[in-house]
Design an enzyme around this catalytic site. Structure first.
Site, PDB file in Angstrom:
ATOM      1  N   CYS A  88      24.463  41.980  44.503  1.00 25.11           N
ATOM      2  CA  CYS A  88      23.811  41.609  43.244  1.00 25.11           C
ATOM      3  C   CYS A  88      22.458  40.956  43.477  1.00 25.11           C
ATOM      4  O   CYS A  88      21.704  40.727  42.539  1.00 25.11           O
ATOM      5  CB  CYS A  88      24.711  40.676  42.441  1.00 25.11           C
ATOM      6  SG  CYS A  88      25.038  39.108  43.277  1.00 25.11           S
ATOM      7  N   ASP A 137      35.135  38.429  38.490  1.00 24.60           N
ATOM      8  CA  ASP A 137      35.159  39.849  38.862  1.00 24.60           C
ATOM      9  C   ASP A 137      34.992  40.047  40.366  1.00 24.60           C
ATOM     10  O   ASP A 137      34.496  41.070  40.820  1.00 24.60           O
ATOM     11  CB  ASP A 137      34.058  40.610  38.103  1.00 24.60           C
ATOM     12  CG  ASP A 137      32.662  40.087  38.449  1.00 24.60           C
ATOM     13  OD1 ASP A 137      32.553  39.168  39.306  1.00 24.60           O
ATOM     14  OD2 ASP A 137      31.688  40.603  37.882  1.00 24.60           O
TER      15      ASP A 137
END
Ligand SMILES: [Zn+2]
Length: 133
Positions: free
Chosen positions: A71, A114
């Site tokens: 990310c 998540d």
């Protein structure tokens, strides 16, 4: 909210400067700014050690809990017990969980449910909030 370690903005600025923290470390830690993805010094950094709050030095994460989330920010699947305080964050039209240092209230990043490992958690941190030791 009140934290055990209290300083004025000027004191935090002086302290971060003296530590040679990243230039935007004050904005990130004391104003909840977010560093640009893929720019932080710990995003692709895998040495053995521990990660501490850049502001007060409290230990937050051990290096084995760090993983590559892809990310653009350093990510961890587990924090040290009690090291991090979670705050509901409704800014930017999203419902997120902000993470701050339990000792000094420094903004660290957010935690998301998540994560790909067995903890199911993804602590998405700003490199500027961390100090590797
Ligand atoms: Zn701290």
């Amino acid at each position: 909210m009140s934290y055990p370690v209290q300083k004025t903005d000027q004191q935090w600025q002086d302290l971060l400067e003296a530590k040679n923290a990243e230039p935007h470390a004050f904005e990130v830690t004391r104003r909840a700014a977010t560093e640009r993805p893929f720019t932080g010094k710990y995003e692709q950094f895998w040495a053995d050690g521990s990660y501490h709050c850049i502001c007060c030095g409290a230990k937050l994460f051990d290096s084995p809990t760090k993983f590559d989330a892809g990310c653009g920010w350093p990510s961890f699947d587990q924090a040290l017990p009690g090291a991090i305080t979670e705050i509901v964050d409704r800014s930017h039209g999203m419902l997120r969980t902000e993470t701050v240092c339990s000792q000094c209230g420094a903004h660290l990043g957010h935690v998301f449910p998540d994560g790909p490992t067995q903890t199911g958690l993804r602590y998405c941190m700003n490199s500027a909030s961390l100090e590797f030791k």
